[in-house]
Design a protein around this motif. Sequence first.
Motif, mmCIF file in Angstrom:
data_model
loop_
_atom_site.group_PDB
_atom_site.id
_atom_site.type_symbol
_atom_site.label_atom_id
_atom_site.label_comp_id
_atom_site.label_asym_id
_atom_site.label_seq_id
_atom_site.Cartn_x
_atom_site.Cartn_y
_atom_site.Cartn_z
ATOM 1 N N LEU A 230 0.838 -1.198 0.000
ATOM 2 C CA LEU A 230 0.000 0.000 0.000
ATOM 3 C C LEU A 230 0.873 1.248 0.000
ATOM 4 N N SER A 231 0.403 2.273 -0.724
ATOM 5 C CA SER A 231 1.109 3.547 -0.762
ATOM 6 C C SER A 231 0.099 4.679 -0.602
ATOM 7 N N ILE A 232 0.529 5.742 0.079
ATOM 8 C CA ILE A 232 -0.358 6.856 0.442
ATOM 9 C C ILE A 232 -1.616 6.267 1.075
ATOM 10 N N ALA A 233 -1.399 5.496 2.108
ATOM 11 C CA ALA A 233 -2.479 4.723 2.717
ATOM 12 C C ALA A 233 -2.683 5.125 4.177
ATOM 13 N N PRO A 234 -3.920 5.096 4.657
ATOM 14 C CA PRO A 234 -4.146 5.274 6.094
ATOM 15 C C PRO A 234 -3.363 4.233 6.883
ATOM 16 N N LEU A 235 -2.929 4.606 8.063
ATOM 17 C CA LEU A 235 -2.197 3.657 8.904
ATOM 18 C C LEU A 235 -3.120 2.528 9.355
ATOM 19 N N PHE A 236 -4.333 2.862 9.727
ATOM 20 C CA PHE A 236 -5.360 1.899 10.105
ATOM 21 C C PHE A 236 -6.531 2.026 9.129
ATOM 22 N N PRO A 237 -7.172 0.906 8.773
ATOM 23 C CA PRO A 237 -6.876 -0.482 9.111
ATOM 24 C C PRO A 237 -5.672 -0.985 8.321
ATOM 25 N N TYR A 238 -5.053 -2.061 8.815
ATOM 26 C CA TYR A 238 -3.778 -2.490 8.254
ATOM 27 C C TYR A 238 -3.742 -3.946 7.825
ATOM 28 N N SER A 239 -4.778 -4.709 8.072
ATOM 29 C CA SER A 239 -4.719 -6.163 7.904
ATOM 30 C C SER A 239 -4.937 -6.635 6.473
ATOM 31 N N TYR A 240 -4.825 -5.733 5.513
ATOM 32 C CA TYR A 240 -5.121 -6.076 4.130
ATOM 33 C C TYR A 240 -3.893 -6.029 3.219
ATOM 34 N N ALA A 241 -2.714 -5.811 3.797
ATOM 35 C CA ALA A 241 -1.512 -5.709 2.962
ATOM 36 C C ALA A 241 -0.307 -6.214 3.732
ATOM 37 N N HIS A 242 0.709 -6.621 2.986
ATOM 38 C CA HIS A 242 1.935 -7.133 3.600
ATOM 39 C C HIS A 242 2.925 -6.026 3.919
ATOM 40 N N SER A 243 2.798 -4.897 3.252
ATOM 41 C CA SER A 243 3.698 -3.778 3.528
ATOM 42 C C SER A 243 2.988 -2.469 3.226
ATOM 43 N N ARG A 244 3.536 -1.402 3.789
ATOM 44 C CA ARG A 244 2.975 -0.062 3.594
ATOM 45 C C ARG A 244 4.116 0.926 3.475
ATOM 46 N N ARG A 245 4.028 1.792 2.467
ATOM 47 C CA ARG A 245 5.013 2.860 2.325
ATOM 48 C C ARG A 245 4.950 3.768 3.543
ATOM 49 N N ILE A 246 6.112 4.013 4.164
ATOM 50 C CA ILE A 246 6.140 4.831 5.373
ATOM 51 C C ILE A 246 6.359 6.299 5.067
ATOM 52 N N SER A 247 6.507 6.651 3.783
ATOM 53 C CA SER A 247 6.695 8.043 3.395
ATOM 54 C C SER A 247 6.074 8.243 2.021
ATOM 55 N N CYS A 248 6.080 9.478 1.539
ATOM 56 C CA CYS A 248 5.750 9.712 0.131
ATOM 57 C C CYS A 248 6.989 9.406 -0.707
ATOM 58 N N ASP A 249 7.009 9.844 -1.960
ATOM 59 C CA ASP A 249 8.100 9.469 -2.860
ATOM 60 C C ASP A 249 9.457 9.856 -2.289
ATOM 61 N N VAL A 250 10.419 8.938 -2.408
ATOM 62 C CA VAL A 250 11.787 9.178 -1.950
ATOM 63 C C VAL A 250 12.729 8.880 -3.111
ATOM 64 N N PHE A 251 13.543 9.862 -3.466
ATOM 65 C CA PHE A 251 14.462 9.674 -4.580
ATOM 66 C C PHE A 251 15.888 9.490 -4.049
ATOM 67 N N GLY A 252 16.905 10.154 -4.613
ATOM 68 C CA GLY A 252 18.255 9.738 -4.305
ATOM 69 C C GLY A 252 19.153 10.702 -3.563
ATOM 70 N N THR A 253 18.730 11.950 -3.344
ATOM 71 C CA THR A 253 19.622 12.907 -2.695
ATOM 72 C C THR A 253 19.712 12.635 -1.197
ATOM 73 N N ILE A 254 20.690 13.258 -0.551
ATOM 74 C CA ILE A 254 20.817 13.064 0.891
ATOM 75 C C ILE A 254 19.608 13.649 1.622
ATOM 76 N N LYS A 255 18.990 14.675 1.059
ATOM 77 C CA LYS A 255 17.776 15.221 1.667
ATOM 78 C C LYS A 255 16.623 14.231 1.552
ATOM 79 N N ASP A 256 16.579 13.481 0.457
ATOM 80 C CA ASP A 256 15.574 12.417 0.334
ATOM 81 C C ASP A 256 15.804 11.351 1.402
#
Length: 438
Positions: A230-256
């Motif tokens: 899941l991406s851009i997903a509510p934290l709850f409910p959670y029992s419908y997926a094996h993983s969840r993105r913990i942030s929005c898009d992350v690219f390659g810079t040190i700030k990312d």
Amino acid sequence: MVGDYDDYRTGLEAYGEENAKIAPALSWEGGVPIGWNSWSAAMSTLDYDLYVATSDFLKREVQPQGFHNEDTLYMNFDAFWDRLTPAEMENALKRVSENGHKPGTYWTPFAFWGSPAGFGNPVEGTDGKYTYGDILLRDQDGEILPDVDGGLAIDPTHPGNLARIDWFMDKFISEGFEYIKLDFMAHGALEGKHYDPNITTGIAAYNYGLSYLTDKLSPERIGRPFFINLSIAPLFPYSYAHSRRISCDVFGTIKDTEYLLNSLTHGWWMNDTLYRFNDPDHAVIYKSFNQDSTTRQEGRSRLTASVISGTVLLLGDDFRHEEAAWRAKNWLGNEAITEIARLGRTFVPVEGKLGKQAADTFVLTHPREAGTTYIAVFNFDGAEFVQKTVSLERCGLEAHASYTVLDVWEGTASQSEGTLVVELAPAESKILKLIRNQ
């Protein structure tokens, strides 16, 4: 839940565990998904050549060095997979299968990306009974909800959308996909007047629609595992997926990297409690399509951040770039790094009370090797060298014990007692493996 803990980290982990007792996480018997995702590498320019070239490169140049799990990799389409013709898609999936890889796909079950001109388009799987205008979520006055991030919300309870879920899931299953990234999931939790009158809140609608979709992909129904992310997903409910993105898009810079680790600083405890894995987004080790190239220290720190996150470890580069290929061949063959990722365990922030900032030091007690601890340290400054002093006691180790310290990236060894002094170049990170001396 009400709890009183000396350490807030213990409290949050206990909170995750208590939730899991009431509503267990979706079971996953396989290992950590390792592979590649197309978004950063191509975005809207995704094509057949990139997809098959990436599978070929990883199979030929990187996988033999140990970058895999259970002797396979996931090769995942992101948005714009529909730019491939049916013939190109068939050939792409055939090539991936020949390489021993598992294909993954992408879909937004609760978001419509067309304009009002597309409201009259028939919904897939409904034989023309419903149009997209019919299944959009409306308010109590019958008005379509305003768009969010460019997408209009679809009513998860509408029979037209349930038929649409059937159509797409049957398509993905028959084509042989084994992984799906479900994006913009929060659209399904918006408040509105739902088709089913028994559904009176957005979260109830989200439960309804996502449980229907997950059941369509259950191993009991389709006869094989199918990984759900899941991406851009509510934290709850959670029992419908094996993983969840913990942030929005992350690219390659040190700030990312710092941005991602901010999410890990506050959300590490979800890993293996609410969800089997945290998802730190694709690890861009050289250059995202929408950014300039990164330094080698930036690229390696971005990879390190993914490795310590839990983790779904998907790369995000176009390896037809010479430098991207060099970094992959020189970094992804480090078996000691890949082995940390295969643990599927998240590192824990050493310090809290950071406001909106990310922790720069994280720790993990090895789950199977007594007396072994990993410490990851980051320099978020892209211009300055820094020297960091890390208290071993703050990391949960014995203050006066002595340790052999192995730099996992460089393969060098030293000794330490009480504190670690870590010198870092601009944007550099280190993973240190500490083994207690007898």
